[in-house]
Design a protein around this motif. Structure first.
Motif, PDB file in Angstrom:
ATOM      1  N   THR A 148       0.817  -1.207   0.000  1.00 67.57           N
ATOM      2  CA  THR A 148       0.000   0.000   0.000  1.00 67.57           C
ATOM      3  C   THR A 148       0.855   1.264   0.000  1.00 67.57           C
ATOM      4  OG1 THR A 148      -0.273  -0.246   2.412  1.00 67.57           O
ATOM      5  CG2 THR A 148      -2.064  -1.018   1.003  1.00 67.57           C
ATOM      6  N   ARG A 149       2.070   1.185   0.488  1.00 67.43           N
ATOM      7  CA  ARG A 149       2.993   2.319   0.344  1.00 67.43           C
ATOM      8  C   ARG A 149       3.247   2.587  -1.136  1.00 67.43           C
ATOM      9  NH1 ARG A 149       6.863   2.333   5.592  1.00 67.43           N
ATOM     10  NH2 ARG A 149       5.615   0.922   6.871  1.00 67.43           N
ATOM     11  N   MET A 150       3.435   1.509  -1.882  1.00 73.23           N
ATOM     12  CA  MET A 150       3.658   1.647  -3.320  1.00 73.23           C
ATOM     13  C   MET A 150       2.405   2.165  -4.019  1.00 73.23           C
ATOM     14  SD  MET A 150       5.792  -1.907  -3.708  1.00 73.23           S
ATOM     15  CE  MET A 150       5.715  -1.968  -5.483  1.00 73.23           C
ATOM     16  N   TRP A 151       1.236   1.697  -3.616  1.00 72.36           N
ATOM     17  CA  TRP A 151      -0.008   2.178  -4.213  1.00 72.36           C
ATOM     18  C   TRP A 151      -0.132   3.688  -4.054  1.00 72.36           C
ATOM     19  CZ3 TRP A 151      -4.378  -1.635  -2.220  1.00 72.36           C
ATOM     20  CH2 TRP A 151      -4.146  -2.914  -2.752  1.00 72.36           C
ATOM     21  N   LEU A 152       0.050   4.151  -2.821  1.00 72.10           N
ATOM     22  CA  LEU A 152      -0.140   5.576  -2.557  1.00 72.10           C
ATOM     23  C   LEU A 152       0.915   6.432  -3.257  1.00 72.10           C
ATOM     24  CD1 LEU A 152      -1.161   5.638   1.218  1.00 72.10           C
ATOM     25  CD2 LEU A 152      -2.641   5.843  -0.783  1.00 72.10           C
ATOM     26  N   ALA A 153       2.168   5.977  -3.224  1.00 73.21           N
ATOM     27  CA  ALA A 153       3.225   6.747  -3.878  1.00 73.21           C
ATOM     28  C   ALA A 153       3.000   6.812  -5.387  1.00 73.21           C
ATOM     29  CB  ALA A 153       4.590   6.143  -3.568  1.00 73.21           C
ATOM     30  N   SER A 154       2.596   5.701  -5.987  1.00 71.58           N
ATOM     31  CA  SER A 154       2.338   5.676  -7.422  1.00 71.58           C
ATOM     32  C   SER A 154       1.133   6.535  -7.776  1.00 71.58           C
ATOM     33  CB  SER A 154       2.107   4.233  -7.884  1.00 71.58           C
ATOM     34  OG  SER A 154       1.898   4.181  -9.285  1.00 71.58           O
ATOM     35  N   GLN A 155       0.088   6.451  -6.971  1.00 73.21           N
ATOM     36  CA  GLN A 155      -1.099   7.267  -7.213  1.00 73.21           C
ATOM     37  C   GLN A 155      -0.765   8.754  -7.133  1.00 73.21           C
ATOM     38  OE1 GLN A 155      -3.777   6.084  -8.309  1.00 73.21           O
ATOM     39  NE2 GLN A 155      -5.537   7.331  -7.773  1.00 73.21           N
ATOM     40  N   TRP A 156       0.133   9.100  -6.228  1.00 73.29           N
ATOM     41  CA  TRP A 156       0.508  10.494  -5.997  1.00 73.29           C
ATOM     42  C   TRP A 156       1.282  11.082  -7.181  1.00 73.29           C
ATOM     43  CZ3 TRP A 156      -0.531  13.507  -1.590  1.00 73.29           C
ATOM     44  CH2 TRP A 156       0.124  14.732  -1.516  1.00 73.29           C
ATOM     45  N   THR A 157       2.314  10.385  -7.607  1.00 72.94           N
ATOM     46  CA  THR A 157       3.237  10.950  -8.600  1.00 72.94           C
ATOM     47  C   THR A 157       3.103  10.323  -9.975  1.00 72.94           C
ATOM     48  OG1 THR A 157       4.850  11.552  -6.898  1.00 72.94           O
ATOM     49  CG2 THR A 157       5.675  11.333  -9.140  1.00 72.94           C
ATOM     50  N   VAL A 158       3.077   9.001 -10.060  1.00 75.41           N
ATOM     51  CA  VAL A 158       3.074   8.342 -11.369  1.00 75.41           C
ATOM     52  C   VAL A 158       1.788   8.639 -12.131  1.00 75.41           C
ATOM     53  CG1 VAL A 158       3.238   6.129 -12.573  1.00 75.41           C
ATOM     54  CG2 VAL A 158       4.602   6.534 -10.511  1.00 75.41           C
ATOM     55  N   ARG A 159       0.647   8.609 -11.427  1.00 73.26           N
ATOM     56  CA  ARG A 159      -0.635   8.838 -12.102  1.00 73.26           C
ATOM     57  C   ARG A 159      -1.022  10.316 -12.123  1.00 73.26           C
ATOM     58  NH1 ARG A 159      -4.661   5.560 -13.878  1.00 73.26           N
ATOM     59  NH2 ARG A 159      -3.716   3.715 -12.944  1.00 73.26           N
ATOM     60  N   HIS A 160      -0.775  11.044 -11.009  1.00 76.05           N
ATOM     61  CA  HIS A 160      -1.257  12.422 -10.921  1.00 76.05           C
ATOM     62  C   HIS A 160      -0.167  13.473 -11.083  1.00 76.05           C
ATOM     63  CE1 HIS A 160      -5.407  11.531 -10.072  1.00 76.05           C
ATOM     64  NE2 HIS A 160      -5.039  10.638  -9.178  1.00 76.05           N
ATOM     65  N   GLY A 161       1.096  13.071 -11.089  1.00 76.47           N
ATOM     66  CA  GLY A 161       2.170  14.020 -11.351  1.00 76.47           C
ATOM     67  C   GLY A 161       2.400  15.040 -10.259  1.00 76.47           C
ATOM     68  N   ALA A 162       2.009  14.721  -9.029  1.00 72.20           N
ATOM     69  CA  ALA A 162       2.246  15.638  -7.914  1.00 72.20           C
ATOM     70  C   ALA A 162       3.689  15.509  -7.427  1.00 72.20           C
ATOM     71  CB  ALA A 162       1.271  15.354  -6.780  1.00 72.20           C
ATOM     72  N   ASP A 163       4.155  16.511  -6.702  1.00 74.05           N
ATOM     73  CA  ASP A 163       5.540  16.550  -6.211  1.00 74.05           C
ATOM     74  C   ASP A 163       5.763  15.408  -5.221  1.00 74.05           C
ATOM     75  OD1 ASP A 163       8.001  17.138  -5.018  1.00 74.05           O
ATOM     76  OD2 ASP A 163       7.640  19.289  -5.012  1.00 74.05           O
ATOM     77  N   TRP A 164       6.694  14.524  -5.539  1.00 77.10           N
ATOM     78  CA  TRP A 164       6.925  13.344  -4.708  1.00 77.10           C
ATOM     79  C   TRP A 164       7.409  13.716  -3.310  1.00 77.10           C
ATOM     80  CZ3 TRP A 164      11.532  11.703  -2.477  1.00 77.10           C
ATOM     81  CH2 TRP A 164      12.694  12.366  -2.890  1.00 77.10           C
ATOM     82  N   ARG A 165       8.100  14.825  -3.179  1.00 82.62           N
ATOM     83  CA  ARG A 165       8.630  15.208  -1.863  1.00 82.62           C
ATOM     84  C   ARG A 165       7.517  15.588  -0.902  1.00 82.62           C
ATOM     85  NH1 ARG A 165      12.760  19.099  -4.889  1.00 82.62           N
ATOM     86  NH2 ARG A 165      10.762  19.397  -5.960  1.00 82.62           N
ATOM     87  N   VAL A 166       6.432  16.151  -1.433  1.00 86.91           N
ATOM     88  CA  VAL A 166       5.280  16.479  -0.590  1.00 86.91           C
ATOM     89  C   VAL A 166       4.602  15.196  -0.121  1.00 86.91           C
ATOM     90  CG1 VAL A 166       3.067  17.681  -0.496  1.00 86.91           C
ATOM     91  CG2 VAL A 166       4.975  18.675  -1.784  1.00 86.91           C
ATOM     92  N   GLY A 167       4.461  14.229  -1.023  1.00 90.78           N
ATOM     93  CA  GLY A 167       3.877  12.944  -0.642  1.00 90.78           C
ATOM     94  C   GLY A 167       4.743  12.200   0.357  1.00 90.78           C
TER      95      GLY A 167
END
Length: 412
Positions: A165-184
């Protein structure tokens, strides 16, 4: 800012103690995690009852919880209550499961080597620039999605997530939505009891492709595989927003830090191999990196009083969840029942100057900054699983094969 000596922590009153003395430094109302206690007793019990059988096949299972094979030991590993060499030596069972579990311990060790060497530079992508959207959504974690709601609820309630689920959330944050990974990554760090800039940042970089160039694409396929039945209770079960894979994007390489490939200063990264004694110590300084009964300084000086410092400027800047500080308070309360303990809220450098402290090296830049500003009486070695060397850290697999030629050989 003057330092403040805090009162002792009464048994069972850790939450109230944090609320009273540290609550203004938290981002939420302090509570305890319903799943984890920060005591050595809880850590030892968790390790003693962990059954590695089936770990290789089930470590990434998510739902229902009875299917999960993850060890759940990471909060105690992160704070040194369960040193990696101790956990490594204790695990026994089917060879496939032991090998996979030890491989995950090596991943933890690799993250520490990388962070000890890169330090604050780890906020920059290691090798590839993650995709950034020009119009990112306000919050990539849509709580109306059952998979996202399950993960974020556990993160904020329990302070822990399985790796999947860590991978799910990180991927949803940046890979799919392009948000700043450092904020996530900061969102994770605020809540995770095992939150460390070492493992947390490395996990995000791997998932979003910043280390490998190959992002992890999260879709409904993983939910059906790892959490069967979860989609059935989702409001989007008939029109899933992650039905298909995210777009396949080519990531641009970045200029690598020279430190990623080699270092000439292994002493800075690894610390001393044997204890460095400059004078007789009068106190043991424990840090959040190493709070356990196995801490080398704690064990080497059993008659000395102990000091722990809640770094007020740092905590105010981080704004951690109160459950993280309660976890620490649970261990400090336990220590205070067997050793003379002083708990201070303030600036570590001000508290430790002229203190004649004995302590254990910690592979984090904050420890090095403090140690450089004061004169420590004794510095004990960090209990590495693998001693850091000057070789490349650009790839986990290459590093693992170098330090463990047979894959998961005995610790050096």
């Amino acid at each position: 800012m003057s330092s403040l000596t805090l009162p002792a922590i009464p048994p069972g009153e850790e939450v109230a103690w944090v609320r009273s003395h540290l609550g203004d430094l938290c981002c939420d109302e302090p509570t305890s995690s319903p799943r984890f206690r920060g005591t050595q007793e809880a850590a030892d019990n968790a390790l003693g009852t962990f059954d590695v059988s089936g770990y290789a096949a089930t470590r990434n299972d998510v739902f229902p919880q009875r299917r999960r094979g993850a060890s759940g030991l990471s909060p105690w590993i992160r704070h040194g209550l369960l040193p990696l060499p101790t956990v490594w030596a204790s695990v026994a069972g089917p060879s496939r499961d032991v090998a996979k579990f030890r491989d995950e311990l090596l991943w933890q060790e690799y993250s520490r080597h990388l962070y000890a060497r890169m330090g604050y530079a780890s906020t920059r992508p290691l090798r590839y620039e993650p995709w950034r959207s020009t119009t990112p959504v306000p919050d990539p974690w849509d709580p109306s999605m059952a998979c996202v709601e399950l993960a974020t609820a556990e993160l904020e309630r329990d302070g822990w997530l399985v790796n999947q689920t860590r991978m799910w959330l990180a991927s949803q944050w940046t890979v799919r939505h392009g948000a700043d990974w450092r904020v996530g990554e900061d969102r994770f760090f605020i809540h995770l009891l095992d939150g460390s800039r070492a493992a947390n940042r490395l996990g995000w970089m791997w998932t979003i492709g910043a280390g490998t160039g190959k992002p992890y694409g999260f879709s409904r396929w993983q939910v059906k595989k790892r959490a069967p039945g979860l989609c059935d209770r989702c409001a989007h079960r008939h029109r899933c927003p992650i039905e298909s894979w995210p777009p396949d994007r080519t990531l641009e390489p970045v200029d690598e830090s020279k430190e990623l490939r080699s270092t000439i200063d292994t002493k800075r990264v690894a610390g001393p191999k044997s204890s460095i004694v400059t004078r007789e110590p009068s106190v043991v300084w424990l840090t959040a990196e190493s709070l356990g009964a196995h801490d080398p300084a704690f064990r080497a000086h059993p008659a000395l009083p102990v000091v722990f410092i809640f770094d007020e400027p740092l905590l105010r800047r981080l704004g951690l969840s109160g459950k993280r500080l309660v976890f620490l308070a649970e261990r400090l309360g336990e220590i205070g029942r067997t050793r003379e303990l002083t708990i201070v809220r303030g600036r570590p450098i001000e508290v430790l100057t002229n203190s004649n402290a004995a302590t254990t090296f910690a592979p984090v830049p904050g420890w090095r900054r403090i140690a450089a500003a004061i004169e420590l009486a004794v510095v004990h070695p960090w209990p590495w699983l693998r001693q850091p060397d000057a070789g490349s850290l650009a790839s986990f697999s290459t590093w693992r094969n170098r330090v463990s030629p047979n894959g998961v050989g005995a610790p050096s």
